[in-house]
Design a protein around this motif. Sequence first.
Motif: not given
Length: 163
Positions: A43, A47-48, A115-118, A120, A142-144
């Motif tokens: 990531g 990104a985490g 890891l992607q901030d989008m 899934q 998604n790391a969040r």
Amino acid sequence: MAEDRGDFANALDLAQFGHMHGAALRLHATAVAYEGRGVLILGASGAGKSSLALDLIAFGAELICDDAILLEADTEGLSLRAPPERLPMIEARGIGLLNAGPLVDQAALALVLYLQDMPQPRLPATRMAMWRGHFARLLGVNARVPQTSAVVHALRHGFAPLA
């Protein structure tokens, strides 16, 4: 846990995430081993990767290395190895550097987490990562959204067969 099914034609080429270091591919990534199976966490910076690694360590994983990892290929497949300059620590953003706890020097690659901030998809298609003709299961994460327990479950029990 290398897969023999999935989208091999559209596999994510891991070479794009690093550069050659001797015979190995050096990646800006974090890696842990869970019950002997290597997990590569990719990531962007921030990104985490380290946070997810810390979560996996809390479930019993052991750190291979934070922020730098060597990917190697041989006749058996892909493996993750700590670089010689590895320090026995891991970053906890906003907290500081922590002692890593138990370390392991290497593990066979079983799973790649990207890891992607989008958002899934609820039930994503099987995807693969590849390097030098070897493949491993790839999960976009998604790391969040907390998914550590699902990753641990997949490492322990595998994925359901494709329909």
